[in-house]
Design an enzyme around this catalytic site. Structure first.
Site, short mmCIF file in Angstrom:
data_model
loop_
_atom_site.label_atom_id
_atom_site.label_comp_id
_atom_site.label_asym_id
_atom_site.label_seq_id
_atom_site.Cartn_x
_atom_site.Cartn_y
_atom_site.Cartn_z
CB THR A 1 -0.92 0.02 1.24
OG1 THR A 1 -0.08 -0.22 2.39
CG2 THR A 1 -1.99 -1.04 1.16
CB VAL B 1 8.23 1.86 -3.39
CG1 VAL B 1 8.95 0.80 -4.21
CG2 VAL B 1 9.04 3.14 -3.36
NE ARG C 1 -0.97 1.69 9.57
CZ ARG C 1 0.17 1.33 10.15
NH1 ARG C 1 0.20 1.13 11.44
NH2 ARG C 1 1.29 1.20 9.44
NE ARG D 1 19.56 0.13 -0.68
CZ ARG D 1 18.99 1.32 -0.45
NH1 ARG D 1 19.70 2.31 0.07
NH2 ARG D 1 17.73 1.50 -0.73
CB CYS E 1 15.79 6.19 -5.67
SG CYS E 1 15.80 7.35 -4.30
CB SER F 1 7.29 10.70 -4.38
OG SER F 1 8.16 11.01 -5.44
N GLY F 2 10.22 10.69 -2.60
CA GLY F 2 11.30 9.90 -2.03
C GLY F 2 11.08 9.63 -0.54
CE LYS G 1 20.50 5.45 2.71
NZ LYS G 1 19.10 5.93 2.56
NE ARG H 1 13.30 14.57 0.34
CZ ARG H 1 13.42 13.26 0.06
NH1 ARG H 1 13.19 12.82 -1.16
NH2 ARG H 1 13.82 12.42 0.99
CG HIS I 1 15.09 11.42 -6.97
ND1 HIS I 1 13.97 11.98 -6.39
CD2 HIS I 1 15.53 10.47 -6.10
CE1 HIS I 1 13.76 11.38 -5.22
NE2 HIS I 1 14.69 10.46 -5.02
P1 A2P Z 1 0.31 0.38 5.69
O1 A2P Z 1 -0.16 1.20 4.51
O2 A2P Z 1 -0.70 -0.65 6.10
O3 A2P Z 1 0.84 1.22 6.83
P2 A2P Z 1 5.47 4.32 2.42
O4 A2P Z 1 6.88 4.02 2.06
O5 A2P Z 1 4.71 4.97 1.33
O6 A2P Z 1 5.37 5.04 3.74
O7 A2P Z 1 4.74 2.84 2.66
C1 A2P Z 1 5.19 1.90 3.59
C2 A2P Z 1 4.54 0.53 3.33
O8 A2P Z 1 5.00 -0.41 4.33
C3 A2P Z 1 3.03 0.52 3.45
O9 A2P Z 1 2.48 -0.46 2.58
C4 A2P Z 1 2.82 0.10 4.90
O10 A2P Z 1 1.57 -0.50 5.14
C5 A2P Z 1 3.89 -0.94 5.03
N1 A2P Z 1 4.28 -1.17 6.44
C6 A2P Z 1 4.81 -0.27 7.29
N2 A2P Z 1 5.04 -0.84 8.51
C7 A2P Z 1 4.63 -2.13 8.41
C8 A2P Z 1 4.61 -3.25 9.31
N3 A2P Z 1 5.06 -3.14 10.57
N4 A2P Z 1 4.12 -4.44 8.86
C9 A2P Z 1 3.67 -4.54 7.61
N5 A2P Z 1 3.67 -3.53 6.68
C10 A2P Z 1 4.15 -2.35 7.09
#
Ligand code: A2P
Length: 358
Positions: free
Chosen positions: A19, A22, A47, A113, A142, A172-173, A234, A256, A263
Site C-alpha cells: 500500500t 513504492v 491497518r 545493501r 534511488c 515522493s522519495g 549511500k 530535497r 529525481h
Molecule cells: P500500511 O499502509 O498498512 O501502513 P510508504 O513508504 O509509502 O510510507 O509505505 C510503507 C509501506 O509499508 C506501506 O504499505 C505500509 O503498510 C507498510 N508497512 C509499514 N510498517 C509495516 C509493518 N510493521 N508491517 C507490515 N507492513 C508495514
C-alpha cells in the site's frame, strides 16, 4: 551457504508494503512487464488488511482485484519472490521468515545493501550478481540507481575516476506522506496558513532542503568524513559495490526539492583519458534504458515534470567540464522517475533476472 533452490518459470510473488508509494508501483511494474507470476500476494500492516486494489492482470493471471493481507511470518509460505518496500525495520524483522519459506527477498530498504553476502543489483550494470545471492538481494538507493544506469554506457569510453553529483530529489522519495505534505503545504503557504512540517525537517513547499536521511558520524560505512548525510554516503559506497570498483571517487550533495515525483542529478565526471563529447552522446544514445534528450538550442533537456511514469533514464545538457585537464571532464543532467526506475521497476527487473533464462 549457497542458494540451491531453482526459481520456477511462474513464481508466486509477494509485495511487502503493497500500500506504500513504492509498493503500489511494484504491482504496476509487474503488470507492465507482464511478469509471469502464478500468484501475487499483497501484504501490508494490519491497518490495510482487507483493502482491495485493482489489478490489470499479468502472465496467466486475469485482471480483477487483489485483496491486501496483513503481513505475518506465515504470509511467505509458498512464495518464491518477495518484493519488500516497507522500511528497513520491517525487512529485518521478516528476513528469516522469508528465507525459511524458501523465497528470495528483493529488498528496497537500506537494511542489507552493504552486507558482504548480499548482492546489490542494477540489472543493466551487474545482473550477473544474481548468481551468488543467499536468499536476499538488495535494491540500491534511488539516487544511485539512476546515476549508474546513466554512467554504465560511458564506462566503455574510459575509467571514471571521479564523480561530483548534486541531487534534486522529489518529495515522493519520503513515501506517500512526503507527497501529501508537499501538496498540503503548497496550498497552506499560498493561503498564508500555519503548518507544522512532519515528513521533512523543514518547510518543503517553495524551498530546498540540503538534508536527506540523517547526518552520520565518522565511523559509518567505510569511514565517512564528517558532515555527510546517510543518503549521500549511500551514493559513495553503493556505486563502488555495483560497479565492482573501489577506486571510483564519488562526491555527493543530496537536496530535497519541491517536486512531487522524479529525481534529477547534476553530474560532473572525470575520466582517466580524453573523451570526446560526441562519443559520450553516442554512448548515451545507445545505452540500455537510457534516452539522450539533448537539444539545448530548442530548449530540450530532461525535466521531472516531463518524465513521471517513465521507465527510462533521461540524460541531457551533455557538455565539456573544462575545469578538468586534457578533455577528461564531462558534465550532464540526469532525470528519472525514482519510484519506478529507482525502486519498484529495478526490483522487478531483478525479479526478471531471477527467472530461468531461456
Ligand atoms: P500500511 O499502509 O498498512 O501502513 P510508504 O513508504 O509509502 O510510507 O509505505 C510503507 C509501506 O509499508 C506501506 O504499505 C505500509 O503498510 C507498510 N508497512 C509499514 N510498517 C509495516 C509493518 N510493521 N508491517 C507490515 N507492513 C508495514
Amino acid at each position: 551457504m549457497a542458494w540451491t533452490k531453482e526459481m520456477p518459470a511462474n513464481p508466486v510473488v509477494a509485495i511487502a508494503g503493497a500500500t506504500g508509494a513504492v509498493g503500489r508501483e511494484m504491482l504496476k511494474c509487474l503488470e507492465q512487464v507482464n511478469f509471469p507470476a502464478k500468484e501475487i500476494r499483497l501484504l501490508a500492516s494490519a491497518r490495510s488488511a482487507g483493502q482491495t486494489v485493482p489489478f490489470a492482470g499479468c502472465g496467466d493471471l486475469p485482471a480483477g482485484e487483489l485483496t491486501v493481507q496483513e503481513m505475518t511470518e506465515e504470509s511467505f509460505q509458498g512464495v518464491d519472490i518477495a518484493l519488500f518496500s516497507a522500511g528497513a525495520g520491517v525487512s529485518k524483522k521478516f528476513r528469516q521468515a522469508v528465507v525459511d519459506a524458501g523465497a528470495v527477498m528483493i529488498d528496497n530498504s537500506s537494511a542489507f545493501r552493504m552486507d558482504k553476502d548480499v548482492p546489490l543489483i542494477v540489472p543493466e550494470v551487474n545482473a550477473e550478481d544474481v548468481a551468488w545471492h543467499n536468499g536476499v538481494i538488495a535494491n540500491p538507493n534511488c539516487t544511485t540507481i539512476q546515476m549508474v544506469v546513466a554512467l554504465e554506457p560511458l564506462r566503455a569510453l574510459g575509467h571514471i575516476d571521479r564523480i561530483i553529483v548534486s541531487s534534486y530529489q522529489s518529495a515522493s522519495g519520503a513515501g506517500a506522506k512526503g507527497m501529501a505534505e508537499l501538496e498540503d503545504q503548497a496550498g497552506k503557504v499560498l493561503a498564508g496558513e500555519d503548518f507544522e512540517p512532519s515528513a521533512f525537517a523543514h518547510q518543503i513547499a517553495f524551498n530546498c532542503i540540503p538534508h536527506i536521511d540523517v547526518f552520520i558520524d565518522g565511523d559509518y560505512l567505510n569511514d565517512a568524513p564528517e558532515g555527510y548525510t546517510k543518503e549521500e554516503w549511500k551514493m559513495v559506497v553503493e556505486t563502488k559495490k555495483i560497479f565492482h570498483d573501489d577506486t571510483v571517487q564519488v562526491a555527493p550533495t543530496c537536496v530535497r526539492v519541491p517536486v512531487l515525483r522524479c529525481h534529477s542529478e547534476s553530474i560532473n565526471l572525470e575520466f582517466d583519458r580524453p573523451v570526446s563529447i560526441e562519443a559520450v552522446k553516442e554512448a548515451l544514445a545507445n545505452g540500455k534504458n537510457v534516452v539522450l534528450e539533448d537539444d539545448p538550442a530548442n530548449n530540450v533537456y530532461p525535466m521531472p515534470a516531463l518524465h513521471a511514469g517513465s521507465f527510462d533514464t533521461f540524460v541531457g545538457r551533455v557538455r565539456r567540464d573544462a575545469t578538468v585537464a586534457d578533455d577528461r571532464g564531462v558534465a550532464m543532467w540526469v532525470v528519472a522517475d525514482q519510484l519506478l526506475r529507482g525502486a519498484a521497476l529495478n526490483a522487478v527487473y531483478i525479479a526478471q533476472a531471477l527467472l530461468p533464462q531461456a
